[in-house]
Every structure is written in structure tokens, then in C-alpha cells.
Design an enzyme around this catalytic site. Structure first.
Site, PDB file in Angstrom:
ATOM      1  CG  HIS A  25       0.355  -0.112   2.681  1.00 32.66           C
ATOM      2  ND1 HIS A  25       0.650  -1.118   3.230  1.00 32.66           N
ATOM      3  CD2 HIS A  25       0.481   1.218   3.014  1.00 32.66           C
ATOM      4  CE1 HIS A  25       1.298  -0.245   3.943  1.00 32.66           C
ATOM      5  NE2 HIS A  25       1.134   1.106   4.134  1.00 32.66           N
ATOM      6  CG  HIS A  76       7.874   5.480   1.010  1.00 35.50           C
ATOM      7  ND1 HIS A  76       7.195   6.300   1.580  1.00 35.50           N
ATOM      8  CD2 HIS A  76       7.801   3.963   1.520  1.00 35.50           C
ATOM      9  CE1 HIS A  76       6.998   5.676   2.970  1.00 35.50           C
ATOM     10  NE2 HIS A  76       7.308   4.789   2.918  1.00 35.50           N
TER      11      HIS A  76
END
Ligand code: ATP
Ligand code: MG
Length: 176
Positions: free
Chosen positions: A44, A126
Site C-alpha cells: 500500500h 513510497h
């Protein structure tokens, strides 16, 4: 990790991959991150870490986000990075769209009204591919960048289990 008390849940807001994107992310993780990789179901991109949250605070967050507008944007995941101190190998973008920074700022604005204190560290988009990774990041970028079409924000609960953290999407904005 600061463990939530009984009436608290550990929460974060994230971009949550669809099955197709998750498969692509998992393939990359398997190729570069080896046995330290994050499990596929956990991949995620965290937008805002909310931490231990009680029911009243959760209700306030949900109310503050009801009419959230999420811009439709494409995130092109085309580079690896490595943070040596937390020993994290990540996948990110060499051109994070400005709309994503604006979305995070908008989330902060809305949550501040509920008493939330945003992180001082600047947002860095990220996806963690591996933890306790010995580094360095691969020198070659991904052969085929992953194009991730984003149009919603997920509220996710993190639950600890003997096998590590497990995540559960509680709701999404807009709608649904
Ligand atoms: P574990 O902590 O069990 O190793 P995890 O880091 O995947 O697993 P959480 O700690 O619940 O699970 O974190 C959920 C998400 O929030 C992850 O993306 C994590 O990087 C991020 N996160 C956790 N703590 C913070 C923090 N203090 N500040 C910013 N982001 C955080
Ligand atoms: Mg953690």
C-alpha cells in the site's frame, strides 16, 4: 510500535491497490526484495498515519472526510529507493504528481480540525517493498514502470497478529 488500548484502533489513510495493481507490485517485490518482502496483501501507499484512535475520534475523522474530493491522477512507479536507518526498500515515482501532495495537505487540513497533529516530516510517496532489508536498492529501475490510476483514499486498520501486521480497509472516499 505504540499499541492501541482496548477502545483504540491503529489506523492510517492510504492509497490501496486494486487486485491488478497489487499483482504487479507483488511481482516487483518478489523480484527485488527476496524473503524480507512485505506480504502481497499488505502492499500500500500511506498518505497519513493516524495511529491509535478511539471511537469518538474515528467518528470525527469520518465526518471530516465525508465530502472529500479525490483528484483522478496517475502515479508512475518507476524507481527504487532505500532508507538505511529503518532498512526499508521502497518503490516510488521520479515525478510524484503535485495533486498527490495537495491531497495529503487537504487531508491534514481536514484532520487538524479534529485535533490531529500531522507529521512534521515532508510526505514522500513510497510503497514499502521490504523491511529489514540489507540494501542497497537495485541499481536498475523497474524494467516496466507500474502505472497506478488513483481515485480514492482508503481508511485502513492495522491489526497485529503473530505473523505480523494485517490490514483491513474500513472505508473509502469518495463514497463506497
Ligand atoms: P509493523 O509495525 O508491525 O512492522 P507496519 O509498519 O506495516 O508493520 P503499522 O506500523 O501499523 O504496520 O503501519 C501502518 C502504515 O503506517 C505503514 O505504511 C507504516 O509505514 C506507516 N507508519 C507507521 N508508523 C508511522 C509513523 N509513526 N509515522 C508515519 N507513518 C507510520
Ligand atoms: Mg510499523
Amino acid at each position: 510500535m505504540c499499541a492501541p488500548t482496548e477502545d483504540e484502533r491503529r489506523l492510517f489513510l492510504a492509497l490501496w491497490p486494486s487486485d491488478a495493481e497489487r499483482r504487479q507490485l507483488a511481482e516487483l517485490a518478489a523480484a527485488v526484495a527476496g524473503r524480507r518482502r512485505v506480504r502481497d496483501a499488505n502492499l500500500h501507499l500511506t498518505l497519513v498515519f493516524l495511529g491509535a484512535t478511539n471511537a469518538a475520534r474515528l467518528a470525527a475523522y469520518e465526518a471530516a472526510l465525508t465530502d472529500l474530493a479525490v483528484p483522478s491522477l496517475e502515479l508512475i512507479l518507476d524507481r527504487y529507493g532505500y532508507w538505511p536507518r529503518p532498512r526499508i526498500l521502497w518503490l516510488g515515482s521520479s515525478h510524484t504528481p503535485p495533486e498527490l501532495y495537495e491531497l495529503v495537505a487537504e487531508l491534514h487540513r481536514r484532520l487538524r480540525g479534529c485535533g490531529f497533529t500531522p507529521e512534521r516530516r515532508a510526505f514522500q510517496a513510497h510503497i514499502t517493498l521490504a523491511r529489514k532489508f540489507s540494501g542497497p536498492a537495485p541499481t536498475q529501475p523497474p524494467v516496466a514502470p507500474i502505472r497506478w490510476r488513483v481515485n480514492e483514499v482508503a481508511l485502513v486498520e492495522s491489526q497485529s497478529s503473530p505473523e505480523g501486521s494485517r490490514y483491513r480497509v474500513l472505508c473509502r472516499w469518495p463514497g463506497g
